[in-house]
Scaffold this motif. Structure first.
Motif, PDB file in Angstrom:
ATOM      1  N   UNK A 298       0.829  -1.201   0.000  1.00  0.00           N
ATOM      2  CA  UNK A 298       0.000   0.000   0.000  1.00  0.00           C
ATOM      3  C   UNK A 298       0.863   1.251   0.000  1.00  0.00           C
ATOM      4  N   UNK A 299       0.338   2.313  -0.564  1.00  0.00           N
ATOM      5  CA  UNK A 299       1.056   3.581  -0.582  1.00  0.00           C
ATOM      6  C   UNK A 299       1.231   4.089   0.850  1.00  0.00           C
ATOM      7  N   UNK A 300       2.464   4.333   1.249  1.00  0.00           N
ATOM      8  CA  UNK A 300       2.699   4.809   2.609  1.00  0.00           C
ATOM      9  C   UNK A 300       2.425   6.310   2.689  1.00  0.00           C
ATOM     10  N   UNK A 301       2.043   6.756   3.885  1.00  0.00           N
ATOM     11  CA  UNK A 301       1.713   8.156   4.097  1.00  0.00           C
ATOM     12  C   UNK A 301       2.544   8.704   5.248  1.00  0.00           C
ATOM     13  N   UNK A 302       2.452   9.995   5.438  1.00  0.00           N
ATOM     14  CA  UNK A 302       3.184  10.643   6.522  1.00  0.00           C
ATOM     15  C   UNK A 302       2.800  10.051   7.873  1.00  0.00           C
ATOM     16  N   UNK A 303       1.538   9.721   8.022  1.00  0.00           N
ATOM     17  CA  UNK A 303       1.043   9.171   9.292  1.00  0.00           C
ATOM     18  C   UNK A 303       1.605   7.776   9.562  1.00  0.00           C
ATOM     19  N   UNK A 304       2.092   7.105   8.507  1.00  0.00           N
ATOM     20  CA  UNK A 304       2.637   5.756   8.677  1.00  0.00           C
ATOM     21  C   UNK A 304       4.054   5.761   9.262  1.00  0.00           C
ATOM     22  N   UNK A 305       4.713   6.920   9.282  1.00  0.00           N
ATOM     23  CA  UNK A 305       6.119   6.957   9.669  1.00  0.00           C
ATOM     24  C   UNK A 305       6.350   6.450  11.086  1.00  0.00           C
ATOM     25  N   UNK A 306       5.488   6.835  12.018  1.00  0.00           N
ATOM     26  CA  UNK A 306       5.687   6.394  13.406  1.00  0.00           C
ATOM     27  C   UNK A 306       5.647   4.870  13.505  1.00  0.00           C
ATOM     28  N   UNK A 307       4.758   4.268  12.726  1.00  0.00           N
ATOM     29  CA  UNK A 307       4.671   2.807  12.723  1.00  0.00           C
ATOM     30  C   UNK A 307       5.906   2.200  12.044  1.00  0.00           C
ATOM     31  N   UNK A 308       6.358   2.830  10.971  1.00  0.00           N
ATOM     32  CA  UNK A 308       7.532   2.337  10.256  1.00  0.00           C
ATOM     33  C   UNK A 308       8.789   2.435  11.118  1.00  0.00           C
ATOM     34  N   UNK A 309       8.835   3.458  11.984  1.00  0.00           N
ATOM     35  CA  UNK A 309      10.002   3.621  12.857  1.00  0.00           C
ATOM     36  C   UNK A 309      10.147   2.469  13.842  1.00  0.00           C
ATOM     37  N   UNK A 310       9.082   1.735  14.079  1.00  0.00           N
ATOM     38  CA  UNK A 310       9.170   0.575  14.965  1.00  0.00           C
ATOM     39  C   UNK A 310      10.030  -0.523  14.344  1.00  0.00           C
ATOM     40  N   UNK A 311      10.089  -0.539  13.015  1.00  0.00           N
ATOM     41  CA  UNK A 311      10.853  -1.570  12.302  1.00  0.00           C
ATOM     42  C   UNK A 311      12.241  -1.096  11.906  1.00  0.00           C
TER      43      UNK A 311
END
Length: 427
Positions: A298-311
């Motif tokens: 899925x297309x990632x968004x600015x709001x997804x960054x916090x979740x991505x930072x977990x990885x």
């Protein structure tokens, strides 16, 4: 070339004084930051840049002025901005937030009148920053005492610190701190960049902020990401696919919006705050965004960054070798990264590190002396040395380079699928 020899390219003559070139966000033009009192009347002043070529022959440039100078409206603040036609290769001069405890290593740059008859009149004076003064001026002391006669003409010149990978502009000189008959300390007053921020706020329709153009848009960095050095076969195809992914992210992401959301969270412990605007951070950030998107359906968004930072979360450290800063890395707030995630490092002055990951076994052997703070790690992590991966952002490119045969059948049609399958889990 010694980096001190690059200071003249940021420095200009402005009538009887000096000025400092700076590249703002809008790259349709550049700025000369100077002092109001060196500009006479309302007419556009003459602006000259003197530099030396590789054979030490003088290069004499007259800069083309756009409009009339913008003066600070407060009579107590001696700041002025002059717009000039775009000057290339000055965006390595970043704003210095004057947040560091290190107050030496700065130079006052300008064209003193004492050298006006020598043809090439540029001079730098080493100085140390001292204390703040009334109206927000800052006092600094020259390393060798100089009287007013020696300094006249350097008013409006930049106070610049030389770093290994960039230059930091602390402010613009106003005058000697006291007349020669009163003091012989060799101290000057300079204006911090907040004075010039205020001019920009007063003229928001005509001036842009004091940050490099790439801070406004990742698009300005597209041609510099994923250089894949030493990769010969399929290099263009791989680069084009990765840059295509990056280009599609540029509409939704910019360094400005990321800074608004996360501030200085990407700085490794002990890193000068001004480095948050370093080009290498935002090149690496665009790369890690693209890597995230490559492995996300899925297309990632600015709001997804916090979740991505977990990885995986990117950090920048000011060094020429990232492995020298391991203790500082583990003093940093790593609480966003959950167990099994990755600390991803980019270094300001290291383009192709020889080591791209440090295993947990190696970290134990290194016997890091600084204990980690519980508040600095996620509650899912008990031991960050064992449960968090530590790597350099170049690991992704290194994996592609070292596995060139895996791309033998790569084509324009299957490039995305092949890259996704062959780099899964690398970062």
């Amino acid at each position: 070339m010694a980096r001190i020899n690059l200071l003249p390219k940021f420095t200009v003559k402005v009538e009887g004084g000096s000025g400092c070139l700076f590249q703002p966000i809008d790259d349709e033009y550049s700025y000369v930051l100077t002092a109001k009192h060196v500009i006479s009347g309302n007419n556009a002043p003459s602006i000259i840049r003197q530099t030396l070529d590789e054979n030490n022959n003088q290069i004499y440039e007259t800069l083309q002025i756009i409009g009339t100078p913008f003066r600070h409206s407060d009579e107590n603040k001696d700041a002025a901005i002059i717009k000039v036609q775009k000057v290339e290769e000055i965006d390595s001069l970043l704003r210095d937030e004057l947040s560091s405890e290190y107050r030496d290593g700065y130079y006052l740059c300008g064209h003193p009148k004492s050298r006006i008859n020598d043809g090439y009149s540029f001079r730098e004076n080493k100085l140390e920053i001292q204390n703040k003064k009334q109206y927000g001026y800052v006092e600094a002391e020259l390393s060798r005492v100089a009287n007013r006669t020696e300094i006249v003409g350097q008013s409006g010149g930049g106070v610049i610190k030389i770093e290994d990978s960039c230059f930091l502009l602390a402010g613009i000189q106003k005058q000697m701190s006291a007349p020669d008959g009163i003091e012989q300390l060799g101290r000057i007053d300079f204006m911090p960049l907040t004075f010039f921020d205020e001019i920009i706020e007063e003229n928001a329709n005509e001036l842009s902020k004091l940050f490099p153009p790439y801070i406004a848009s990742f698009e300005r960095l597209l041609n510099e990401i994923f250089p894949l050095p030493n990769l010969i076969a399929k290099r263009s195809l791989i680069q084009n696919e990765l840059k295509r992914i990056a280009a599609e992210l540029c509409n939704d992401f910019s360094p400005t919006t990321i800074l608004e959301m996360f501030g200085e969270q990407f700085l490794i412990y002990g890193t000068e705050k001004s480095i948050i605007h370093h080009k290498q951070l935002w090149l690496s950030f665009l790369e890690i965004l693209s890597i995230n998107q490559l492995h996300n359906l899925n297309k990632i968004s600015l709001e997804d960054l916090k979740e991505l930072h977990k990885k995986r979360k990117l950090f920048i450290v000011d060094t020429d070798k990232w492995t020298k800063k391991i203790e500082d890395i583990y003093k940093t707030n790593l609480s966003d990264i959950e167990k099994g995630g990755a600390i991803v490092i980019c270094a300001t002055n290291e383009t192709e590190p020889s080591k791209t990951e440090i295993s947990s076994e190696e970290l134990i052997i290194l016997d890091i002396s600084t204990p980690f703070e519980k508040d600095n790690i996620s509650n899912t992590v008990r031991n960050p040395f064992k449960e968090l991966r530590l790597m350099n952002i170049f690991k992704f490119q290194s994996h592609i380079i070292n596995n060139a045969l895996a791309y033998a059948q790569l084509t324009l049609i299957n490039s995305n699928e092949v890259l996704r399958n062959t780099t899964n889990g690398v970062i």
